[in-house]
Design a protein around this motif. Structure first.
Motif, PDB file in Angstrom:
ATOM      1  N   UNK A 178      -6.374  -1.336   9.991  1.00  0.00           N
ATOM      2  CA  UNK A 178      -5.140  -1.302   9.208  1.00  0.00           C
ATOM      3  C   UNK A 178      -4.193  -0.252   9.755  1.00  0.00           C
ATOM      4  N   UNK A 179      -2.899  -0.483   9.534  1.00  0.00           N
ATOM      5  CA  UNK A 179      -1.905   0.558   9.732  1.00  0.00           C
ATOM      6  C   UNK A 179      -1.438   0.787  11.140  1.00  0.00           C
ATOM      7  N   UNK A 180      -1.590  -0.164  12.046  1.00  0.00           N
ATOM      8  CA  UNK A 180      -1.090   0.066  13.406  1.00  0.00           C
ATOM      9  C   UNK A 180       0.424   0.252  13.376  1.00  0.00           C
ATOM     10  N   UNK A 181       1.100  -0.350  12.387  1.00  0.00           N
ATOM     11  CA  UNK A 181       2.522  -0.100  12.165  1.00  0.00           C
ATOM     12  C   UNK A 181       2.668   0.892  11.026  1.00  0.00           C
ATOM     13  N   UNK A 182       3.221   2.043  11.325  1.00  0.00           N
ATOM     14  CA  UNK A 182       3.173   3.196  10.423  1.00  0.00           C
ATOM     15  C   UNK A 182       3.775   2.926   9.050  1.00  0.00           C
ATOM     16  N   UNK A 183       4.868   2.186   8.995  1.00  0.00           N
ATOM     17  CA  UNK A 183       5.600   2.015   7.738  1.00  0.00           C
ATOM     18  C   UNK A 183       4.933   1.049   6.771  1.00  0.00           C
ATOM     19  N   UNK A 184       3.867   0.384   7.198  1.00  0.00           N
ATOM     20  CA  UNK A 184       3.226  -0.636   6.371  1.00  0.00           C
ATOM     21  C   UNK A 184       2.149   0.004   5.492  1.00  0.00           C
ATOM     22  N   UNK A 185       2.615   0.812   4.541  1.00  0.00           N
ATOM     23  CA  UNK A 185       1.726   1.700   3.789  1.00  0.00           C
ATOM     24  C   UNK A 185       0.660   0.970   2.982  1.00  0.00           C
ATOM     25  N   UNK A 186       0.961  -0.196   2.444  1.00  0.00           N
ATOM     26  CA  UNK A 186      -0.011  -0.870   1.582  1.00  0.00           C
ATOM     27  C   UNK A 186      -1.268  -1.242   2.363  1.00  0.00           C
ATOM     28  N   UNK A 187      -1.151  -1.432   3.673  1.00  0.00           N
ATOM     29  CA  UNK A 187      -2.324  -1.827   4.449  1.00  0.00           C
ATOM     30  C   UNK A 187      -3.398  -0.749   4.432  1.00  0.00           C
ATOM     31  N   UNK A 188      -2.991   0.516   4.460  1.00  0.00           N
ATOM     32  CA  UNK A 188      -3.955   1.620   4.420  1.00  0.00           C
ATOM     33  C   UNK A 188      -4.733   1.605   3.102  1.00  0.00           C
ATOM     34  N   UNK A 189      -4.011   1.462   1.999  1.00  0.00           N
ATOM     35  CA  UNK A 189      -4.661   1.461   0.686  1.00  0.00           C
ATOM     36  C   UNK A 189      -5.598   0.277   0.522  1.00  0.00           C
TER      37      UNK A 189
END
Length: 444
Positions: A178-189
């Motif tokens: 998850x999160x290879x694109x920094x601004x895609x915050x929901x993916x981390x959660x």
């Protein structure tokens, strides 16, 4: 006691004021919406960089409305509007609510309490808080959780993999990152929620008896922290180039499969800059090396992104080209989409990642499939619209976490049913003729 509380309160206010003062303002920016139902409009959108003289930040396509969405800097708004009018292309330039770019940046770093599942479901964590959460789980479940440092980011932050159900046997592996694109915050959660739930819910923990799951919840820690502290819409890594004023590479254009081909830019300032060479980014190199070490056992790969509510399958580097087992990918993708819809009615579209508006070469799902991994997907999580987009409100985190969990556990079950208790054999890799590296892009 009161004095200490007062000092902490003053420090907290100071930190918030400092971050707010230095945080990039998006006043005057616009969301460009261009319908592409007609062929002329679609061709225009697909060559939009030639019409504008630059490549705008492509947010994605709304597959329900058949619209392409772009993020336009304030200095380019007039130029973009004039170009579209000149070509008689229908469009809408929508104001950006700049307040949305600040409300999810809350600083809670002074809190001393452990990070809980409530935090995962209600707010976006710092990188350090994410690591604290993983360390706590490793302590709670020493027989089920192993933490592995795959390598360090450009700025030296560890890239941590969570190995769930790793008992030293040859069980099939499902890989999730998850999160290879920094601004895609929901993916981390969503990745962190998956880890916590599969460990704490007995109904799902039994899956780990048959399948090992490797989860990398933050594959771009430098970019993520930069998006939290400086520039909310930052997408790339934070690598530096001596000959350029711009930093960072699009990690999802940096994988060594058709690197530098379509859907990329060789300009360092572009949002889809593919890097100086394939796997030039230490983050991508760490991930590819880790996957190749165990690729014979990895039967499924999922990269979590946002936004768009899509489950994408290869090939994405070109149009009208699919793997020979594409029907298997479609079948399992639809199973994942159905699992999501059964929860809250949310609809995900299962589609080929290259047959949308733009191919995107050098993406992780294509590379994983090229290594012989049977089921390879990119998930673009909720929402499907630009009114929230990457700035998913915190009160919607829990729903998206649950929906993503349902899709991922569906995939784990498929791998369990099809591959568990079988003797691990060598995987057939894609022919070497596909491994060429030649040198506009999708939200992937």
């Amino acid at each position: 006691m009161f004095l200490r509380f007062g000092i902490c309160l003053i420090l907290f206010i100071f930190l918030n004021q400092h971050v707010t003062a230095s945080y990039k303002s998006y006043d005057g920016y616009k969301i460009l919406e261009v319908p592409f139902k007609h062929k002329i409009a679609k061709r225009y959108v697909q060559n939009i960089d030639k019409h504008f003289g630059f490549m705008p930040d492509f947010l994605g396509e709304n597959w329900k409305k058949e619209e392409a969405h772009f993020f336009i800097e304030k200095d380019q708004v007039a130029k973009v509007g004039d170009a579209l009018k000149f070509s008689n292309i229908s469009f809408n330039l929508r104001d950006v609510d700049s307040k949305m770019f600040t409300f999810s940046r809350k600083r809670r770093d002074l809190a001393n309490s452990p990070i809980s599942i409530t935090d995962i479901n209600t707010r976006y964590l710092s990188y350090d808080e994410q690591i604290q959460f993983l360390n706590n789980l490793a302590s709670q479940f020493p027989n089920l959780v192993k933490l592995q440092n795959l390598g360090n980011s450009y700025e030296g932050r560890p890239i941590t993999a969570v190995r769930l159900g790793d008992d030293g046997t040859n069980k099939p592996i499902v890989w999730i990152d998850a999160g290879i694109h920094a601004r895609e915050w929901i993916s981390y959660n969503a990745a962190l929620y998956f880890i916590w739930t599969i460990l704490n819910d007995p109904n799902y923990r039994q899956l780990l008896q048959n399948v090992q799951v490797n989860v990398v919840p933050n594959t771009n820690p430098d970019g993520y922290e930069y998006s939290r502290t400086t520039e909310r819409m930052w997408r790339k890594t934070r690598s530096r180039f001596t000959s350029s004023k711009c930093a960072g590479t699009d990690g999802n254009r940096n994988y060594p499969f058709f690197w530098g081909n379509e859907g990329v830019s060789h300009s360092t300032c572009s949002e889809i800059y593919c890097g100086t060479r394939a796997a030039s980014e230490p983050e991508v190199l760490a991930l590819t090396n880790a996957i190749m070490r165990e690729e014979r056992r990895i039967k499924a790969y999922v990269s979590l992104h946002s936004y768009g509510q899509e489950i994408l399958y290869p090939w994405g580097h070109t149009k009208n080209s699919h793997p020979s087992d594409v029907q298997d990918l479609i079948r399992v993708g639809k199973m994942m989409a159905t699992a999501i819809q059964n929860l809250h009615g949310t609809q995900y579209n299962v589609m080929n990642s290259g047959d949308g508006l733009y191919p995107a070469a050098g993406a992780s799902d294509d590379w994983a499939k090229s290594r012989g991994i049977k089921y390879s997907f990119t998930m673009e999580l909720s929402p499907s619209d630009d009114y929230t987009g990457f700035i998913l409100p915190e009160d919607r985190i829990f729903q998206v976490n649950r929906e993503t969990f349902q899709a991922l556990t569906t995939l784990v079950r498929v791998v369990s049913q099809e591959f568990a208790n079988r003797t691990t054999t060598s995987t057939t890799r894609i022919s070497a003729k596909f491994q060429r590296t030649r040198g506009f892009g999708s939200g992937k």
